[in-house]
Enzyme design. Sequence first.
Site, PDB file in Angstrom:
ATOM      1  N   LYS A 184       0.969  -1.249  -0.425  1.00 16.31           N
ATOM      2  CA  LYS A 184      -0.410   0.134  -0.355  1.00 16.31           C
ATOM      3  C   LYS A 184       0.756   0.791   0.071  1.00 16.31           C
ATOM      4  CE  LYS A 184      -1.887   3.504   2.065  1.00 16.31           C
ATOM      5  NZ  LYS A 184      -1.808   4.012   1.997  1.00 16.31           N
ATOM      6  N   GLY A 241       5.295   3.321  11.635  1.00  8.22           N
ATOM      7  CA  GLY A 241       4.693   4.207  11.001  1.00  8.22           C
ATOM      8  C   GLY A 241       4.136   4.628  12.764  1.00  8.22           C
ATOM      9  N   SER A 242       2.627   5.293  12.563  1.00  6.62           N
ATOM     10  CA  SER A 242       2.613   5.863  13.943  1.00  6.62           C
ATOM     11  C   SER A 242       1.486   4.696  15.242  1.00  6.62           C
ATOM     12  CB  SER A 242       1.264   7.131  13.330  1.00  6.62           C
ATOM     13  OG  SER A 242       0.617   6.694  12.711  1.00  6.62           O
ATOM     14  N   GLN A 244      -1.128   5.033  15.935  1.00  3.16           N
ATOM     15  CA  GLN A 244      -2.410   4.791  15.755  1.00  3.16           C
ATOM     16  C   GLN A 244      -2.819   4.376  14.380  1.00  3.16           C
ATOM     17  OE1 GLN A 244      -3.486   7.739  12.518  1.00  3.16           O
ATOM     18  NE2 GLN A 244      -5.928   6.689  13.080  1.00  3.16           N
ATOM     19  N   GLY A 246      -0.785   1.724  12.954  1.00  4.35           N
ATOM     20  CA  GLY A 246      -0.502   0.760  13.682  1.00  4.35           C
ATOM     21  C   GLY A 246      -1.257  -0.675  14.425  1.00  4.35           C
ATOM     22  N   GLU A 265       5.959  -1.519  13.370  1.00  2.17           N
ATOM     23  CA  GLU A 265       7.277  -0.706  14.274  1.00  2.17           C
ATOM     24  C   GLU A 265       6.452   1.164  13.966  1.00  2.17           C
ATOM     25  OE1 GLU A 265       8.979   2.201  14.528  1.00  2.17           O
ATOM     26  OE2 GLU A 265      10.769   1.692  13.218  1.00  2.17           O
ATOM     27  N   CYS A 301      12.913   7.536  14.202  1.00  5.98           N
ATOM     28  CA  CYS A 301      12.113   6.205  14.945  1.00  5.98           C
ATOM     29  C   CYS A 301      13.750   6.460  16.285  1.00  5.98           C
ATOM     30  CB  CYS A 301      11.661   5.135  14.554  1.00  5.98           C
ATOM     31  SG  CYS A 301      12.100   3.932  13.227  1.00  5.98           S
ATOM     32  N   GLU A 392       5.768  10.127  22.161  1.00  4.64           N
ATOM     33  CA  GLU A 392       6.650  10.544  20.618  1.00  4.64           C
ATOM     34  C   GLU A 392       6.738  11.726  20.361  1.00  4.64           C
ATOM     35  OE1 GLU A 392       9.436   8.887  16.721  1.00  4.64           O
ATOM     36  OE2 GLU A 392       6.919   7.720  17.243  1.00  4.64           O
TER      37      GLU A 392
END
Length: 527
Positions: A184, A241-242, A244, A246, A265, A301, A392
Amino acid sequence: MSIHGKNFIGNDLSSNGDKTSKLYDINSNEALDGEFFHATQNEVEVALAKADKAFIEYKQTSQAKRAEFLETIASEIMNLGDELIIRTMSESNLPRPRIEGERGRTIGQIKMFANLLKEGSWIEASIDEALPERTPLPRNDLRKMLRPLGVVSVFEASNFPLAFACAGGDTASALAAGCPVIVKAHSSHSGTSELIASAIIKAVKLCNMPDGTFSMLHGGGRTVGQQIVLDEVVKAVGFTGSTQAGMKLFELANNRKTPIPVFAEMGSINPCLFLPSSLSDTKKLAITYAGSITLGVGQFCTNPGLILALKDNKLEEFKKDLGEAIKVSSPSTMLSSSIQEAFETNKNEAISQDGIELLGESNIENTKSEGRPTVASVDALKFIANPKLQEEVFGPYSLIVECNDISELNEVISSLEGQLTVTVMGEESEMSSYKEQIFALENKCGRILFNGVPTGVEVCASMQHGGPFPAATDSRFTSVGTGAIKRFVRPVCYQDCPSSLLPDELKDENPLNILRIVNDKYSKSSI
Ligand code: NAP
């Protein structure tokens, strides 16, 4: 090559949808070449069906053939030449040396998986020969190795448009494992994704891999992304990614009729413990850490977002020096306007919390696309009482937590959530007095490093890029290095399997000359 904006449905290009999107330069706001067609529900279904069909053939390809395929992907990416570099720069706002370096890293990790396959022992072959004479019960012939899971769904990250993206570590490790991949594309660098997808499809054709081994689709995460993950054809998900996004994918995958693993991650604040001996030269330490906090505009990250230290005069000096070093560092353009806005909002929210002392903010006014480096400090008890301070802040920001004594330091460590990395700074002689704290920190992270900065993730067999939740959804696996392949395989045991049906890896003759466990002993010999 002009950007066509179409979806790669296996080897076919497709643009059936009505919904499209364009990309704009973050500074000039000028439209970039290409209009991207969001995949329709039907296009997603066709990609899934092709991948499902391709798996039957692709999983049976030899390791050598898949190694050749990966090497061809690497060559085809290099053949994209400067067009790839220029497009990625304009979509990510990252400078040329960073993008060229990231391309090198991407090619390097693809070739690393090719070499892993050529060596072959990673599949963990084990053989326990039949013992027909054993009493009271005979033993069957038992042989086991790792086999591919099936179709893997990959979500690109925005902060590494090449290395954690279309042909990044998730895709390379899944293809190496024998799994077809459906990517995606990230909506912030769709043109880069298209160029890379075109290189992968060229390699699919050149190496005669089945149509459907690879697909790349444009569209929203909530629509296209979720449809892919919810489909029973998909057997695992790779995501960076974020939290939310994930966690949404994790929840959806676990609530399917057939739950599947999601290797997400989701970032980290990477605590750094500064032991008193590390503060002997506070200016030097401040410059080193200001460099790490602001590296890549803090969009890593592994950014050092938290510094833990005991209160004393040297810490006061360090706070001042770090504040000064940050004040003279320049704001820089962030990956996208939404990431810049998120940074501003999250940073302002963080520094407005109870007990926060602002130590330094860049003296240079930022434009609306730039992130302004900032550092702050807080007392340990205020930190422990406020979970908001553990969130974060993606960008050039870090917080010093000041502990009155060891007992407060212990409480801070115990309050920490799971992390990708932890850093310990200090002299070796002093570290032995802090073993308890160091071992407690080890429980919280995937990588513990000494006297360095956490930014910079080497791609190699010994790397662990992952950590206890919420840094990642499964701390047993890494998304960087050769170990990443283990996410997309499962052990299969063959009992009394006729030799002609056994994979080469498990045949008596050991034709691939790999290391195996034969009757409980490591060996490369034939049996
Ligand atoms: P993101 O919002 O997590 O997006 C990553 C991917 O997930 C995109 O393809 C996105 O699709 C998709 N997605 C988003 N929400 C989804 C949902 N509800 N369901 C299914 N798919 C969904 O990450 P981002 O756009 O790269 O950056 C946003 C923030 O994430 C940053 O500000 C930062 O805080 C954090 N971040 C963390 C890391 C890390 O290393 N862990 C890396 C980058 C960013 P769309 O194309 O529709 O957006």
